[in-house]
Design an enzyme around this catalytic site. Structure first.
Site, PDB file in Angstrom:
ATOM      1  N   LYS A   1       0.851  -1.256   0.173  1.00 22.57           N
ATOM      2  CA  LYS A   1       0.174   0.015   0.037  1.00 22.57           C
ATOM      3  C   LYS A   1       0.754   1.295  -0.132  1.00 22.57           C
ATOM      4  O   LYS A   1       2.118   1.068   0.070  1.00 22.57           O
ATOM      5  CB  LYS A   1      -1.043  -0.092   1.025  1.00 22.57           C
ATOM      6  CG  LYS A   1      -0.037   0.105   2.567  1.00 22.57           C
ATOM      7  CD  LYS A   1      -1.099   0.162   3.648  1.00 22.57           C
ATOM      8  CE  LYS A   1      -0.187  -0.043   4.950  1.00 22.57           C
ATOM      9  NZ  LYS A   1      -1.190   0.543   6.295  1.00 22.57           N
TER      10      LYS A   1
ATOM     11  N   ARG B   1     -10.091   0.452  15.678  1.00 19.39           N
ATOM     12  CA  ARG B   1      -9.856   1.051  14.381  1.00 19.39           C
ATOM     13  C   ARG B   1     -10.712   0.512  13.377  1.00 19.39           C
ATOM     14  O   ARG B   1     -12.203   0.546  13.735  1.00 19.39           O
ATOM     15  CB  ARG B   1      -8.358   1.155  13.893  1.00 19.39           C
ATOM     16  CG  ARG B   1      -8.011   2.352  13.067  1.00 19.39           C
ATOM     17  CD  ARG B   1      -6.538   2.298  12.745  1.00 19.39           C
ATOM     18  NE  ARG B   1      -6.125   1.230  12.042  1.00 19.39           N
ATOM     19  CZ  ARG B   1      -4.950   1.019  11.594  1.00 19.39           C
ATOM     20  NH1 ARG B   1      -4.129   1.799  11.650  1.00 19.39           N
ATOM     21  NH2 ARG B   1      -4.541  -0.220  10.946  1.00 19.39           N
TER      22      ARG B   1
ATOM     23  N   HIS C   1      -5.742  -6.959  13.659  1.00 16.92           N
ATOM     24  CA  HIS C   1      -4.638  -6.155  13.486  1.00 16.92           C
ATOM     25  C   HIS C   1      -3.860  -5.869  14.995  1.00 16.92           C
ATOM     26  O   HIS C   1      -4.825  -5.354  15.491  1.00 16.92           O
ATOM     27  CB  HIS C   1      -4.809  -5.074  12.716  1.00 16.92           C
ATOM     28  CG  HIS C   1      -3.556  -4.267  12.070  1.00 16.92           C
ATOM     29  ND1 HIS C   1      -2.318  -4.991  11.487  1.00 16.92           N
ATOM     30  CD2 HIS C   1      -2.893  -2.986  12.374  1.00 16.92           C
ATOM     31  CE1 HIS C   1      -1.109  -4.207  11.076  1.00 16.92           C
ATOM     32  NE2 HIS C   1      -1.702  -3.038  11.821  1.00 16.92           N
TER      33      HIS C   1
ATOM     34  N   ARG D   1       1.828 -10.859   7.623  1.00 12.50           N
ATOM     35  CA  ARG D   1       1.353  -9.500   6.722  1.00 12.50           C
ATOM     36  C   ARG D   1       2.509  -8.371   6.742  1.00 12.50           C
ATOM     37  O   ARG D   1       2.147  -7.455   7.269  1.00 12.50           O
ATOM     38  CB  ARG D   1       0.156  -8.980   6.956  1.00 12.50           C
ATOM     39  CG  ARG D   1      -1.145  -9.828   6.756  1.00 12.50           C
ATOM     40  CD  ARG D   1      -2.552  -8.864   6.817  1.00 12.50           C
ATOM     41  NE  ARG D   1      -2.130  -8.188   7.867  1.00 12.50           N
ATOM     42  CZ  ARG D   1      -2.778  -8.384   9.152  1.00 12.50           C
ATOM     43  NH1 ARG D   1      -3.327  -9.593   9.471  1.00 12.50           N
ATOM     44  NH2 ARG D   1      -2.886  -7.479  10.178  1.00 12.50           N
TER      45      ARG D   1
ATOM     46  N   TYR E   1      14.271  31.201   4.933  1.00  2.71           N
ATOM     47  CA  TYR E   1      13.071  31.632   5.845  1.00  2.71           C
ATOM     48  C   TYR E   1      13.284  31.998   7.311  1.00  2.71           C
ATOM     49  O   TYR E   1      13.422  31.053   7.983  1.00  2.71           O
ATOM     50  CB  TYR E   1      11.686  31.233   5.376  1.00  2.71           C
ATOM     51  CG  TYR E   1      11.479  31.374   3.841  1.00  2.71           C
ATOM     52  CD1 TYR E   1      11.463  32.699   3.444  1.00  2.71           C
ATOM     53  CD2 TYR E   1      11.008  30.389   3.186  1.00  2.71           C
ATOM     54  CE1 TYR E   1      11.148  32.628   2.054  1.00  2.71           C
ATOM     55  CE2 TYR E   1      10.600  30.422   2.059  1.00  2.71           C
ATOM     56  CZ  TYR E   1      10.571  31.630   1.238  1.00  2.71           C
ATOM     57  OH  TYR E   1      10.201  31.763  -0.098  1.00  2.71           O
TER      58      TYR E   1
ATOM     59  N   CYS F   1      12.374  24.802   2.990  1.00  2.00           N
ATOM     60  CA  CYS F   1      11.459  25.531   1.992  1.00  2.00           C
ATOM     61  C   CYS F   1      10.671  24.341   1.411  1.00  2.00           C
ATOM     62  O   CYS F   1      10.969  23.339   1.195  1.00  2.00           O
ATOM     63  CB  CYS F   1      12.084  26.363   1.316  1.00  2.00           C
ATOM     64  SG  CYS F   1      13.050  27.745   2.128  1.00  2.00           S
TER      65      CYS F   1
ATOM     66  N   ASP G   1      11.029  23.789  -2.080  1.00  2.00           N
ATOM     67  CA  ASP G   1      11.659  23.258  -3.074  1.00  2.00           C
ATOM     68  C   ASP G   1      13.125  22.991  -2.514  1.00  2.00           C
ATOM     69  O   ASP G   1      13.879  22.477  -3.428  1.00  2.00           O
ATOM     70  CB  ASP G   1      11.473  24.064  -4.340  1.00  2.00           C
ATOM     71  CG  ASP G   1      10.285  24.607  -4.710  1.00  2.00           C
ATOM     72  OD1 ASP G   1       9.389  23.620  -4.834  1.00  2.00           O
ATOM     73  OD2 ASP G   1       9.907  25.563  -4.774  1.00  2.00           O
TER      74      ASP G   1
END
Length: 374
Positions: free
Chosen positions: A33, A133, A165, A221, A264, A311, A313
């Site tokens: 997943k 859950r 689980h 699993r 920044y 930042c 990028d």
């Protein structure tokens, strides 16, 4: 080398699965997943099958359908879906995808869809043993079993699995572990009383696979362990090899005087004349913004730390008086064989888990593959 890339060693994935398989009599479901935990779902799935996995696990129906579209015919279980995904459910059942069922409503929808298709749906019933859950509660379990038995008698579904689980398998000895195993056993006993006998029983995740042989049942699993990341880091690596190396190259280098603020908010200020290296990766690529002033990197074989704010990028590394040039390789994390940081090092620095570090590497980062066919 690309400007930035996540290099994934498919041979390592195959070897990790083989290592896991060698320590259990159960079959192995490799969980792929979240785009194979950031490693690339299709390539990772194929490598896991080469390593000896006989099942694949995903969260979403769309993930299962993508595996089928890639020509992967092995059993695939999808376990997180909503009643609104009627077309995806229909497509998944038509493609022979195994579907997890955690409620009477979900079972009713699967039964209705399978009846419309005219073929039996492959169902895994999930019992909530303490994670709170997904999964049906113990109070509602008998009702679901009764409905499952009746549906199976008509041929509209096939009960492939019963599963649950763990909440605390990554903390060996935690009291919830024994409690969940006991509850799972009780759920199986109740199922037998209703004539529901699954082909596979499965409870063990990665941590359960490597530390709890008593809960392997018919199928394990492993997820993060498939990619070489230890599910219980304090207990060692269990013979696993991290499969991903995240690397880029320096975009710019410059000398600046003492007292200069960097990036920044000037979260880093140079203490003396120094060399700054600009690294062309940022939070849009999956580098956590929280790595500001703490994220480890390797440049020129030496360890350094992100200097100033990450930042969108890019980020900066203060190299002091070390020599560096634009184009030099930067390794954010890898197996650690050459002294580079690992995903676990990043997790430790950011007070998180290595799962998050690898899965957050964004689509903007190309994946390159070594060690096997895609």
């Amino acid at each position: 080398m690309l400007r930035t890339e996540a290099v994934v060693d498919l041979a390592a994935i195959a070897a990790n699965v083989a290592t896991l398989k060698s320590n259990t009599a159960a079959e192995v479901m490799a969980v792929v997943k979240a785009d194979g935990y950031g490693h690339g779902m299709i390539a990772s799935a194929r490598a896991a099958l080469v390593g000896g996995a006989s099942w694949l696990g995903v969260a979403m129906l769309d993930e299962a359908l993508a595996l089928r579209a890639a020509g992967i015919a092995e059993p695939v279980l999808a376990w997180l879906w909503t009643p609104r995904e009627t077309q995806a459910l229909r497509d998944a059942l038509a493609a022979g995808v195994d579907i997890s069922v955690s409620s009477q409503q979900a079972l009713d929808l699967v039964v209705m869809t399978a009846a419309e298709l005219g073929s039996a749906a492959r169902v895994h019933l999930k019992i909530d043993t303490g994670l709170s859950r997904n999964g049906v509660t113990a109070a509602d379990w008998p009702q679901l079993l009764d409905a499952t038995a009746k549906a199976a008698a008509t041929g509209v579904i096939e009960t492939i699995g019963i599963w649950s689980h763990f909440a605390y398998a990554d903390s060996p000895g935690h009291p919830t572990i024994a409690r969940q195993i006991e509850r799972f056993g009780a759920a199986l006993d109740t199922a037998r009383g209703y004539g529901v006998t699954p082909q596979v029983r499965h409870l063990a995740n990665s941590a359960g696979t490597v530390t709890l042989p008593q809960c392997h049942f018919d199928l394990v699993r492993p997820g993060v362990a498939v990619y070489g990341l230890s599910p219980v880091p304090e207990k060692g690596d269990f013979g696993l090899t991290p499969a991903m190396t995240l690397r880029t190259s320096i975009a710019n280098v410059k000398r600046v005087p003492a007292g200069e603020g960097v990036s920044y908010g000037h979260q880093h200020v140079t203490e003396r004349e120094t060399t700054l290296a600009l690294i062309p990766m940022g939070y849009a690529d999956g580098v956590p913004r929280a790595a500001t002033n703490i994220g480890p990197v390797a440049i020129g074989g030496n360890r350094h730390t992100v200097s100033g704010r990450v930042c969108m990028d890019q980020f900066v590394v203060d190299l002091g008086d070390e020599e560096a040039n634009a184009g030099d390789e930067v390794v954010l994390f890898g197996p650690g064989d050459d002294g580079e940081p690992t995903a676990q090092d990043w997790a430790d620095a950011l007070d998180t888990i290595h799962y998050e570090i690898v899965t957050r590497i964004g689509a903007r980062v190309p994946r390159s593959y070594i060690g096997g066919a895609l």
